[in-house]
Every structure is written in structure tokens, then in C-alpha cells.
Design an enzyme around this catalytic site. Structure first.
Site, PDB file in Angstrom:
ATOM      1  N   GLY A  80       2.966   6.547   8.774  1.00  0.00           N
ATOM      2  CA  GLY A  80       4.282   6.906   8.316  1.00  0.00           C
ATOM      3  C   GLY A  80       5.230   5.605   8.828  1.00  0.00           C
ATOM      4  N   HIS A 111       0.875  -1.376   0.237  1.00  0.00           N
ATOM      5  CA  HIS A 111       0.020   0.000  -0.057  1.00  0.00           C
ATOM      6  C   HIS A 111       0.730   1.332  -0.014  1.00  0.00           C
ATOM      7  CE1 HIS A 111       0.366  -0.418   4.643  1.00  0.00           C
ATOM      8  NE2 HIS A 111       0.468   1.340   4.211  1.00  0.00           N
ATOM      9  N   ASP A 127      -0.164  -7.503   1.614  1.00  0.00           N
ATOM     10  CA  ASP A 127       0.647  -6.168   1.790  1.00  0.00           C
ATOM     11  C   ASP A 127       1.946  -6.310   1.763  1.00  0.00           C
ATOM     12  OD1 ASP A 127       0.545  -3.481   1.845  1.00  0.00           O
ATOM     13  OD2 ASP A 127      -0.248  -3.290   3.784  1.00  0.00           O
ATOM     14  N   SER A 131       4.381   2.613   8.045  1.00  0.00           N
ATOM     15  CA  SER A 131       3.899   1.336   7.248  1.00  0.00           C
ATOM     16  C   SER A 131       5.239   0.835   6.436  1.00  0.00           C
ATOM     17  CB  SER A 131       2.886   2.236   6.099  1.00  0.00           C
ATOM     18  OG  SER A 131       1.786   2.167   6.091  1.00  0.00           O
ATOM     19  N   GLY A 132       5.157  -0.391   6.154  1.00  0.00           N
ATOM     20  CA  GLY A 132       6.301  -0.743   5.196  1.00  0.00           C
ATOM     21  C   GLY A 132       7.673  -1.330   6.047  1.00  0.00           C
TER      22      GLY A 132
END
Ligand SMILES: *[C@@H]1O[C@H](CO)[C@@H](O)[C@H](O)[C@H]1NC(C)=O
Length: 250
Positions: free
Chosen positions: A200, A66, A111, A202-203
Site C-alpha cells: 500500500g 506496478h 518501476d 508503493s508509488g
């Protein structure tokens, strides 16, 4: 219920660039010892942090699907601690984007996104890959792991320019399923307090011991500070054949 993916939306960027602080966070966190997590990557759009990521080889960054809208370019910033400090930092363009072909933006299943960098990184004290869990094994409930990022430090921000980290505790699949219902799955890991992730983050990686096991994916709407549902991470070990088909054995 609409899930809240943890990227910083581009729409927020003009607002953020006018505020004193820039995008970086983690709830109930502490500042990471500078460069103690040399695999951490800040993925940036137009010079602003948008998501975390982590080096899994000298040429590949792992992050959340995402974090990329399929069009805009991401730049990988390696070797950073304080995002305001450009000294020693390496910026690399992304040569190829590999979102998981089964990524579902409604359920947030699969994801995961791999980024192939333009060129290979020179491994050193401030930049080096982390190993990922190599077998499809479960992380036992109650295991203490670490989440890391430059995201929001509270539900409504601001973010931290310096890398933060926090402990989180793994929640078993059955318990997570009771809490999250259809949004829980065997492709995800769940974790709770004492800290958590927010926009922020994420990932970024969920690290247990010295191994990356998860990728920050989503939290409940408005629920970064005092969540009643666990944080949710993509479960790296559920995607090993796909990862190997892209990264090889690098
Ligand atoms: C942060 O700490 C407070 C106070 O201990 C707690 O109520 C809250 O649930 C914690 N937040 C997360 C995300 O764990």
C-alpha cells in the site's frame, strides 16, 4: 525469489472492506503532521486506496509502474490526510497513463509511472507539488530520508487511514548489490531502518531534505516488519530525460 511489489492487490480489497481498518501503512512510523506533505496522493481503485503517488507538477503525479495493470482506471485523491475524511479532498481522474516503456515486472527495473491529471490542480496549503532531484547524482550512503504512505503498518496489515511517515537510511549501491544480487541495480535506491515501507506504500516518495529522490517499489517477501534486506525504491534521477520528455519543464 519472487519479489513482492508493494501495491495492495485488488484481490485483497473485498476482504479489506469487511475489516475495520482500511489500507494505509509504514513500518515503525509516526503520523505525519496533517497536510505537512501536500504532494502526497492516494491512488484509488473503486474508491479504495491501492498505491501512493506524489504531485511533481500541477498536472502530473509520479508513482510506480506496478501500480497500474494497463486497464483499470486510477483516481488521484489529493489533499488527504485521513482517508476516511473527505472534507477538503480533491478527487481527479487520470487523463493519460505513461508507464516507463522499459518497465520490467520481473526485475522491477524502471518501476515508474507518470499520470497526467484531467485538468490542473490549484496549488494551496494542502495540495502542492514536490521537486524531484534534478541531476543524476548519488545520494550518499547513510543519508537519512523519509518514506511516507497509507500502507500496511505490519507485514500482514492492517493499513493506516492516516498518513504515516518514517525515517530510513540510504544503503550504498555496492552494499545493496551484495544483499539483493540481481535485483539491485543503478536504477534503484536501497534503504533500511529505523523504519520501512509495506503493502500500500508503493508509488509513494522517498524524500531526502525537501526533494523526492525515489519511488517505493518492493521489499523482501514477508519482510516488512524486520527486514534482512533493504527496501528498494526506483531511483528518480536515473529517469530524468524520460520524465522531462513527458512532464516538460513544468
Ligand atoms: C522496526 O523496529 C524494530 C525494533 O527496533 C526493528 O527490529 C525493525 O527492524 C524495524 N523495522 C524496520 C522496517 O526498520
Amino acid at each position: 525469489m519472487a519479489l513482492i511489489p508493494l501495491l495492495l492487490l485488488a484481490a485483497l480489497l473485498p476482504y479489506l472492506s469487511h475489516s475495520a481498518s482500511v489500507k494505509v501503512g509504514i513500518i515503525n512510523g509516526t503520523e505525519a503532521k496533517p497536510h505537512s506533505r501536500p504532494y502526497m496522493v492516494s491512488l484509488q481503485k473503486y474508491g479504495s486506496h491501492t498505491c501512493g503517488g506524489f504531485l511533481v507538477s500541477t498536472q502530473f503525479v509520479m508513482t510506480a509502474a506496478h501500480c497500474w495493470n494497463g486497464r483499470e482506471k486510477l483516481t488521484a485523491v489529493l489533499g488527504a490526510h485521513d482517508l476516511f475524511n473527505k472534507a477538503g479532498v480533491v478527487r481527479m481522474e487520470v487523463a493519460s497513463y505513461y508507464p516507463h516503456p522499459s518497465y520490467n515486472s520481473v526485475t522491477m527495473d524502471y518501476d515508474i509511472l507518470l499520470l497526467k491529471l484531467h485538468g490542473t490542480v490549484t496549488v494551496g496549503q494542502t495540495i502542492s507539488p514536490i521537486s524531484i532531484l534534478q541531476s543524476n547524482q548519488d545520494i550518499p550512503a547513510n543519508t537519512i530520508c523519509i518514506a511516507t504512505g497509507w500502507g500496511y503498518i505490519r507485514t500482514l496489515g492492517p493499513s493506516s487511514n492516516r498518513l504515516l511517515e518514517t525515517k530510513v537510511q540510504i544503503v550504498g549501491y555496492r552494499e545493496c548489490k551484495i544483499l539483493w544480487g540481481q535485483y539491485a541495480s543503478q536504477l534503484k535506491l536501497c534503504a533500511v531502518h529505523p523504519g520501512g515501507v509495506c503493502s500500500g506504500d508503493s508509488g509513494g516518495p522517498l524524500v531526502c531534505g525537501n526533494t523526492a529522490v525515489g519511488i517505493s517499489s518492493f521489499v523482501q517477501p514477508g519482510g516488512c516488519d524486520v527486514p534482512t534486506l533493504p527496501n528498494v525504491f526506483a531511483k528518480i534521477s536515473a529517469f530524468l530525460p524520460w520524465i522531462k520528455s513527458i512532464v516538460g519543464n513544468a
